[in-house]
Design a protein around this motif. Sequence first.
Motif, PDB file in Angstrom:
ATOM      1  N   PHE A 102       0.836  -1.202   0.000  1.00 12.27           N
ATOM      2  CA  PHE A 102       0.000   0.000   0.000  1.00 12.27           C
ATOM      3  C   PHE A 102       0.873   1.255   0.000  1.00 12.27           C
ATOM      4  CE2 PHE A 102      -1.838   3.406   2.557  1.00 12.27           C
ATOM      5  CZ  PHE A 102      -3.050   3.645   1.911  1.00 12.27           C
ATOM      6  N   HIS A 103       1.871   1.293   0.863  1.00 10.77           N
ATOM      7  CA  HIS A 103       2.733   2.477   0.948  1.00 10.77           C
ATOM      8  C   HIS A 103       3.603   2.621  -0.296  1.00 10.77           C
ATOM      9  CE1 HIS A 103       1.673   3.738   4.985  1.00 10.77           C
ATOM     10  NE2 HIS A 103       1.772   2.486   5.394  1.00 10.77           N
ATOM     11  N   LEU A 104       4.044   1.518  -0.871  1.00  6.33           N
ATOM     12  CA  LEU A 104       4.844   1.595  -2.091  1.00  6.33           C
ATOM     13  C   LEU A 104       4.012   2.157  -3.247  1.00  6.33           C
ATOM     14  CD1 LEU A 104       6.836  -1.769  -1.976  1.00  6.33           C
ATOM     15  CD2 LEU A 104       7.585   0.509  -1.260  1.00  6.33           C
ATOM     16  N   LEU A 105       2.780   1.688  -3.374  1.00  2.12           N
ATOM     17  CA  LEU A 105       1.909   2.192  -4.436  1.00  2.12           C
ATOM     18  C   LEU A 105       1.581   3.662  -4.214  1.00  2.12           C
ATOM     19  CD1 LEU A 105      -0.537  -0.837  -4.874  1.00  2.12           C
ATOM     20  CD2 LEU A 105       1.329  -0.154  -6.395  1.00  2.12           C
ATOM     21  N   SER A 106       1.443   4.064  -2.950  1.00  2.00           N
ATOM     22  CA  SER A 106       1.161   5.472  -2.645  1.00  2.00           C
ATOM     23  C   SER A 106       2.318   6.376  -3.046  1.00  2.00           C
ATOM     24  CB  SER A 106       0.884   5.638  -1.148  1.00  2.00           C
ATOM     25  OG  SER A 106      -0.272   4.922  -0.757  1.00  2.00           O
ATOM     26  N   SER A 107       3.516   5.818  -3.151  1.00  2.00           N
ATOM     27  CA  SER A 107       4.694   6.612  -3.500  1.00  2.00           C
ATOM     28  C   SER A 107       4.895   6.724  -5.010  1.00  2.00           C
ATOM     29  CB  SER A 107       5.949   5.990  -2.872  1.00  2.00           C
ATOM     30  OG  SER A 107       6.319   4.802  -3.555  1.00  2.00           O
ATOM     31  N   MET A 108       3.985   6.143  -5.784  1.00  5.57           N
ATOM     32  CA  MET A 108       4.146   6.142  -7.239  1.00  5.57           C
ATOM     33  C   MET A 108       3.323   7.257  -7.884  1.00  5.57           C
ATOM     34  SD  MET A 108       4.300   2.027  -7.996  1.00  5.57           S
ATOM     35  CE  MET A 108       5.238   2.240  -9.519  1.00  5.57           C
ATOM     36  N   GLN A 109       3.862   7.818  -8.947  1.00  9.39           N
ATOM     37  CA  GLN A 109       3.222   8.942  -9.619  1.00  9.39           C
ATOM     38  C   GLN A 109       1.876   8.535 -10.209  1.00  9.39           C
ATOM     39  OE1 GLN A 109       5.967  10.425 -12.549  1.00  9.39           O
ATOM     40  NE2 GLN A 109       7.643  10.676 -11.078  1.00  9.39           N
ATOM     41  N   GLY A 110       0.885   9.421 -10.049  1.00  9.96           N
ATOM     42  CA  GLY A 110      -0.406   9.211 -10.685  1.00  9.96           C
ATOM     43  C   GLY A 110      -1.267   8.138 -10.051  1.00  9.96           C
ATOM     44  N   ILE A 111      -0.972   7.755  -8.803  1.00 14.67           N
ATOM     45  CA  ILE A 111      -1.771   6.740  -8.119  1.00 14.67           C
ATOM     46  C   ILE A 111      -2.293   7.318  -6.814  1.00 14.67           C
ATOM     47  CG2 ILE A 111      -1.794   4.472  -7.022  1.00 14.67           C
ATOM     48  CD1 ILE A 111       0.368   3.577  -8.898  1.00 14.67           C
ATOM     49  N   PHE A 112      -3.598   7.237  -6.614  1.00 13.90           N
ATOM     50  CA  PHE A 112      -4.194   7.621  -5.339  1.00 13.90           C
ATOM     51  C   PHE A 112      -4.675   6.359  -4.649  1.00 13.90           C
ATOM     52  CE2 PHE A 112      -7.787   8.442  -2.580  1.00 13.90           C
ATOM     53  CZ  PHE A 112      -7.340   9.497  -1.809  1.00 13.90           C
ATOM     54  N   TYR A 139     -14.750  12.909  -4.178  1.00 17.42           N
ATOM     55  CA  TYR A 139     -14.135  14.085  -3.549  1.00 17.42           C
ATOM     56  C   TYR A 139     -12.645  13.920  -3.273  1.00 17.42           C
ATOM     57  CZ  TYR A 139     -19.090  14.813  -2.517  1.00 17.42           C
ATOM     58  OH  TYR A 139     -20.452  14.928  -2.618  1.00 17.42           O
ATOM     59  N   ILE A 140     -11.982  12.966  -3.900  1.00 15.69           N
ATOM     60  CA  ILE A 140     -10.557  12.793  -3.610  1.00 15.69           C
ATOM     61  C   ILE A 140      -9.766  13.976  -4.163  1.00 15.69           C
ATOM     62  CG2 ILE A 140     -10.728  10.289  -3.651  1.00 15.69           C
ATOM     63  CD1 ILE A 140      -9.285  10.348  -6.323  1.00 15.69           C
ATOM     64  N   PRO A 141      -8.657  14.343  -3.519  1.00 12.04           N
ATOM     65  CA  PRO A 141      -7.862  15.472  -3.987  1.00 12.04           C
ATOM     66  C   PRO A 141      -7.190  15.176  -5.325  1.00 12.04           C
ATOM     67  CG  PRO A 141      -6.688  14.291  -2.269  1.00 12.04           C
ATOM     68  CD  PRO A 141      -8.081  13.707  -2.325  1.00 12.04           C
ATOM     69  N   GLY A 142      -7.216  16.140  -6.235  1.00 10.46           N
ATOM     70  CA  GLY A 142      -6.552  15.974  -7.516  1.00 10.46           C
ATOM     71  C   GLY A 142      -7.057  14.784  -8.302  1.00 10.46           C
ATOM     72  N   ARG A 143      -8.353  14.510  -8.229  1.00 13.41           N
ATOM     73  CA  ARG A 143      -8.916  13.313  -8.852  1.00 13.41           C
ATOM     74  C   ARG A 143      -8.536  13.194 -10.322  1.00 13.41           C
ATOM     75  NH1 ARG A 143     -13.524   9.959  -7.847  1.00 13.41           N
ATOM     76  NH2 ARG A 143     -14.396   9.118  -9.773  1.00 13.41           N
ATOM     77  N   SER A 144      -8.662  14.288 -11.065  1.00 15.10           N
ATOM     78  CA  SER A 144      -8.407  14.235 -12.504  1.00 15.10           C
ATOM     79  C   SER A 144      -6.933  14.006 -12.827  1.00 15.10           C
ATOM     80  CB  SER A 144      -8.890  15.533 -13.168  1.00 15.10           C
ATOM     81  OG  SER A 144      -8.206  16.656 -12.623  1.00 15.10           O
ATOM     82  N   ALA A 145      -6.047  14.286 -11.875  1.00 11.45           N
ATOM     83  CA  ALA A 145      -4.614  14.150 -12.128  1.00 11.45           C
ATOM     84  C   ALA A 145      -4.115  12.729 -11.886  1.00 11.45           C
ATOM     85  CB  ALA A 145      -3.838  15.120 -11.241  1.00 11.45           C
ATOM     86  N   ASN A 146      -4.945  11.884 -11.289  1.00 13.13           N
ATOM     87  CA  ASN A 146      -4.531  10.532 -10.965  1.00 13.13           C
ATOM     88  C   ASN A 146      -4.958   9.552 -12.055  1.00 13.13           C
ATOM     89  OD1 ASN A 146      -3.364  10.611  -8.133  1.00 13.13           O
ATOM     90  ND2 ASN A 146      -5.289  11.694  -7.828  1.00 13.13           N
ATOM     91  N   ARG A 147      -3.998   8.813 -12.553  1.00 15.56           N
ATOM     92  CA  ARG A 147      -4.302   7.797 -13.560  1.00 15.56           C
ATOM     93  C   ARG A 147      -4.981   6.594 -12.918  1.00 15.56           C
ATOM     94  NH1 ARG A 147       0.222   4.202 -16.748  1.00 15.56           N
ATOM     95  NH2 ARG A 147      -1.225   2.816 -17.846  1.00 15.56           N
ATOM     96  N   PHE A 148      -4.532   6.238 -11.708  1.00 14.12           N
ATOM     97  CA  PHE A 148      -5.082   5.081 -11.006  1.00 14.12           C
ATOM     98  C   PHE A 148      -5.683   5.492  -9.673  1.00 14.12           C
ATOM     99  CE2 PHE A 148      -1.751   2.952 -13.573  1.00 14.12           C
ATOM    100  CZ  PHE A 148      -2.493   1.919 -14.133  1.00 14.12           C
TER     101      PHE A 148
END
Length: 282
Positions: free
Chosen positions: A23-33, A104-113
């Motif tokens: 979970f923490h590794l995926l959170s550190s990746m670009q474009g993933i919320f 309502y997630i932050p930066g929703r449109s900026a996240n690919r995943f």
Amino acid sequence: MSSPPHQYVIGVGSQRCGTTLLFHLLSSMQGIFMHPLKELHYFDSLQRPPGNSFRALQKRGAERRLASMRPWRGHFRGRYWRNTNELLANKEQHEYAYSDLFRYIPGRSANRFLGEITPAYMLLTDSSLMKMRREVGNARIILIERDPLQRVISAFKLHITRSVGRESRSFSDAELDRRFLELLETRGTWVDLQRAFNQYADAAARYRKHFDHVLVMDHTIFKDQAACVSRLEEFLGTRANRDQVSRHLKVKYNSHKRGYRPSNEVIEVLQDRFMLSGVDML
């Protein structure tokens, strides 16, 4: 069938295989919320009958989180945190869509995943996986496997901590052996669940019938930062923050402070109960 507005990355287990670290590794990746609750239990709750005790437990947990919230006064983080917990506390899963949990997630449109990790998803049936596919589209699925014997021992440590509490820290190895053998002799739900959580090949095969992108990683890959990052970046087509990854890999998430080495008697019973020699690892 229309595609969901976002792609999803979903960790599906197995239990006690490093899913919190993942979970923490995926959170550190670009474009993933990654959803901050980590385990949403949406699809496995749909699979459970109405009035199931687990659903009641989830509801109480959401109610506690709502009660402990500070007034965020419209801050975006408070908005999606409250929205998710209000859904979990007040509605049954069939009354809202999976995507509503990410509203309502932050930066929703900026996240690919968008993503979450619920180890219980490893046990979903084919019919439940069909429902998942309809909700999330062709999501990226990640399954972690671990030496089956070590995984069951780790699951027992978690079980005894949750059932007894801090008192378990003072137990001798002999007392833990006694309680472990007693639990194994009951041949109850816990034993059945642990046997199911060891069936990595079966779970991967079920998911591959419904999803095109299924990654199976061995728990030991976390010891090799370069290999771990490479596998995730290749699978998801995005880049990781190397500094954050390095920090996370140094942390022992959800580890038990007290060591415990089961006796040979316990090991023999485990091998017999779980037929560990017959477990398929990928």
